[in-house]
Design a protein around this motif. Structure first.
Motif: not given
Length: 96
Positions: A14-15, A59-61, A67-74
């Motif tokens: 996707l990325h 970066e892709s994860i 986009t898929e889970y609506g979670r902002r992670v780093y």
């Protein structure tokens, strides 16, 4: 949360399709791990090959999680794991 090998491949597809502006169906990914290089992926887009290192995978994860889970992670909250017995690669994602 643990992402499976298939989800990591989907994230990279996707990325890559987004960045290269090509259909996701034209992207192929093969994940790998070894002692010298760590976690890498070979990505083919329209017949051209390139290698991604662990930072690119993370970066892709990050993008996939948003986009898929609506979670902002780093990237710092993602740990890549190789299970040699199962011949699988996982990504453990922790929320900070």
């Amino acid at each position: 949360m643990r992402l499976t090998t298939d989800e990591i491949v989907n994230a990279v597809c996707l990325h890559t399709s987004e960045r290269q502006q090509v259909p996701v169906t034209s992207v192929e990914v093969e994940l790998s791990w070894d002692d010298e290089q760590g976690f890498t992926a070979e990505v083919w887009v329209e017949g051209r090959s390139r290698y991604l290192v662990e930072a690119n995978l993370k970066e892709s994860i990050v993008r996939y999680m948003l986009t898929e889970y609506g979670r902002r992670v780093y990237p710092s909250s993602i740990t890549m794991v190789a299970d040699e017995e199962l011949e699988e690669i996982f990504a453990d994602v922790f929320e900070e």
